[in-house]
Design a protein around this motif. Structure first.
Motif, PDB file in Angstrom:
ATOM      1  N   THR A 142     -13.961  -3.149  -7.116  1.00 51.91           N
ATOM      2  CA  THR A 142     -15.315  -2.929  -6.585  1.00 51.91           C
ATOM      3  C   THR A 142     -15.824  -1.523  -6.862  1.00 51.91           C
ATOM      4  O   THR A 142     -17.028  -1.307  -6.982  1.00 51.91           O
ATOM      5  CB  THR A 142     -15.355  -3.185  -5.069  1.00 51.91           C
ATOM      6  OG1 THR A 142     -14.451  -2.288  -4.407  1.00 51.91           O
ATOM      7  CG2 THR A 142     -14.953  -4.614  -4.749  1.00 51.91           C
ATOM      8  N   THR A 143     -14.913  -0.571  -6.977  1.00 46.13           N
ATOM      9  CA  THR A 143     -15.319   0.816  -7.213  1.00 46.13           C
ATOM     10  C   THR A 143     -14.987   1.304  -8.619  1.00 46.13           C
ATOM     11  O   THR A 143     -15.561   2.289  -9.091  1.00 46.13           O
ATOM     12  CB  THR A 143     -14.641   1.762  -6.207  1.00 46.13           C
ATOM     13  OG1 THR A 143     -13.216   1.754  -6.442  1.00 46.13           O
ATOM     14  CG2 THR A 143     -14.921   1.341  -4.777  1.00 46.13           C
ATOM     15  N   GLY A 144     -14.023   0.636  -9.268  1.00 45.91           N
ATOM     16  CA  GLY A 144     -13.570   1.078 -10.580  1.00 45.91           C
ATOM     17  C   GLY A 144     -12.692   2.304 -10.523  1.00 45.91           C
ATOM     18  O   GLY A 144     -12.359   2.905 -11.548  1.00 45.91           O
ATOM     19  N   LYS A 145     -12.280   2.670  -9.306  1.00 53.14           N
ATOM     20  CA  LYS A 145     -11.447   3.863  -9.114  1.00 53.14           C
ATOM     21  C   LYS A 145     -10.056   3.477  -8.625  1.00 53.14           C
ATOM     22  O   LYS A 145      -9.865   2.396  -8.057  1.00 53.14           O
ATOM     23  CB  LYS A 145     -12.112   4.796  -8.099  1.00 53.14           C
ATOM     24  CG  LYS A 145     -13.473   5.326  -8.546  1.00 53.14           C
ATOM     25  CD  LYS A 145     -14.091   6.214  -7.470  1.00 53.14           C
ATOM     26  CE  LYS A 145     -15.449   6.735  -7.901  1.00 53.14           C
ATOM     27  NZ  LYS A 145     -16.064   7.598  -6.857  1.00 53.14           N
ATOM     28  N   PRO A 146      -9.063   4.373  -8.817  1.00 53.98           N
ATOM     29  CA  PRO A 146      -7.721   4.098  -8.308  1.00 53.98           C
ATOM     30  C   PRO A 146      -7.723   3.899  -6.795  1.00 53.98           C
ATOM     31  O   PRO A 146      -8.429   4.600  -6.067  1.00 53.98           O
ATOM     32  CB  PRO A 146      -6.934   5.347  -8.703  1.00 53.98           C
ATOM     33  CG  PRO A 146      -7.663   5.894  -9.882  1.00 53.98           C
ATOM     34  CD  PRO A 146      -9.112   5.617  -9.609  1.00 53.98           C
ATOM     35  N   LEU A 147      -6.949   2.920  -6.343  1.00 54.47           N
ATOM     36  CA  LEU A 147      -6.865   2.636  -4.910  1.00 54.47           C
ATOM     37  C   LEU A 147      -6.216   3.796  -4.167  1.00 54.47           C
ATOM     38  O   LEU A 147      -6.630   4.159  -3.065  1.00 54.47           O
ATOM     39  CB  LEU A 147      -6.063   1.347  -4.684  1.00 54.47           C
ATOM     40  CG  LEU A 147      -5.986   0.834  -3.252  1.00 54.47           C
ATOM     41  CD1 LEU A 147      -7.349   0.348  -2.782  1.00 54.47           C
ATOM     42  CD2 LEU A 147      -4.961  -0.293  -3.151  1.00 54.47           C
ATOM     43  N   ALA A 148      -5.194   4.365  -4.765  1.00 53.09           N
ATOM     44  CA  ALA A 148      -4.510   5.542  -4.209  1.00 53.09           C
ATOM     45  C   ALA A 148      -4.793   6.733  -5.136  1.00 53.09           C
ATOM     46  O   ALA A 148      -5.746   6.706  -5.907  1.00 53.09           O
ATOM     47  CB  ALA A 148      -3.015   5.267  -4.082  1.00 53.09           C
ATOM     48  N   GLY A 149      -3.978   7.746  -5.066  1.00 54.55           N
ATOM     49  CA  GLY A 149      -4.168   8.889  -5.948  1.00 54.55           C
ATOM     50  C   GLY A 149      -3.731   8.584  -7.372  1.00 54.55           C
ATOM     51  O   GLY A 149      -2.943   7.664  -7.606  1.00 54.55           O
ATOM     52  N   THR A 150      -4.241   9.345  -8.322  1.00 58.66           N
ATOM     53  CA  THR A 150      -3.864   9.184  -9.729  1.00 58.66           C
ATOM     54  C   THR A 150      -2.684  10.088 -10.068  1.00 58.66           C
ATOM     55  O   THR A 150      -1.609   9.635 -10.429  1.00 58.66           O
ATOM     56  CB  THR A 150      -5.054   9.523 -10.648  1.00 58.66           C
ATOM     57  OG1 THR A 150      -6.153   8.698 -10.299  1.00 58.66           O
ATOM     58  CG2 THR A 150      -4.680   9.298 -12.103  1.00 58.66           C
TER      59      THR A 150
END
Length: 231
Positions: A142-150
């Motif tokens: 939904t955000t296209g971002k990592p769920l946790a840290g990279t």
């Protein structure tokens, strides 16, 4: 500068301290010690069949830290931690997060069973952690971002050390698919190459991968820890 990285493993369902020689570093060497656990599966307490327990792990790390020959000592968890015993499941993982907070863990990654309570609960657990969970290849659709840290870079004793985490794509069939229906788990090797390249641009001297990939021969080599190392 030579690297002298010590890894003390307390691994699997029955946690045991691996044999590892502790030698005084030579002039010019950089000393960093990692105490790591994986596949704890909710076994936080010491027991006949459950190994040394999280409290003992913390005690071992503290003892190592007091010996200045070891340099900085970090506690690391490689996943499959928050699910598996009554202690863990009664609070849907919160008891395990509290135990790891108290023990002073520094970093963790996500194992396939850490998704067992569903994405919403996993995000709640991540928000409770005093340590940093890294999973560069776990992407929220939904955000296209990592769920946790990279990844995270820390300057330890004057040297940049980078840490990043990877989860196994086998999570697609090693947890209920409903738990990850809004999550994409990208290729770990491609992700690792991208993250390492970014950290090298930041002039990171040493890079540590915290990967829940394993070495099961039934798993494709590119999804094994050894496949990652070879790449």
């Amino acid at each position: 500068m030579k690297k002298n990285l010590k890894a003390f493993g307390l691994m699997g369902l029955v946690l045991t301290l691996s044999a590892c020689s502790v030698l005084k570093p030579k002039d010019g060497e950089y000393e960093l010690t990692l105490v790591h656990v994986n596949d704890v599966h909710g076994r936080a307490k010491e027991g006949k069949y459950d190994g040394v327990g999280i409290a003992r792990v913390a005690t071992i790390a503290k003892a190592l830290d007091q010996d200045k020959n070891n340099g900085k000592v970090l506690l690391v968890d490689a996943g499959d931690t928050m699910h598996g015993t009554t202690f863990a499941t009664l609070t849907k993982g919160e008891a395990m997060v509290e135990a790891m907070n108290e023990a002073g863990f520094d970093f963790a990654t996500l194992g396939n069973h850490d998704f067992n309570y569903g994405q919403e609960r996993l995000e709640e657990l991540l928000s409770m952690q005093k340590y940093k969970t890294l999973a560069a290849n776990v992407i929220d659709k939904t955000t296209g971002k990592p769920l946790a840290g990279t990844y995270e870079v820390r300057k330890i004793d004057g040297v940049k050390v980078g840490f990043f985490g990877l989860a196994t794509p086998e999570t697609y069939f090693k947890t209920n698919p409903k738990n990850i229906e809004n999550i994409t788990i990208e290729d770990p090797i491609a992700t690792a190459k991208s993250v390492v390249a970014q950290m090298k641009k930041d002039k990171v001297k040493f890079i540590v991968a915290i990967a829940h990939l394993g070495d099961d021969e039934s798993t494709a080599r590119k999804l094994q820890s050894v496949g990652l190392a070879e790449a």
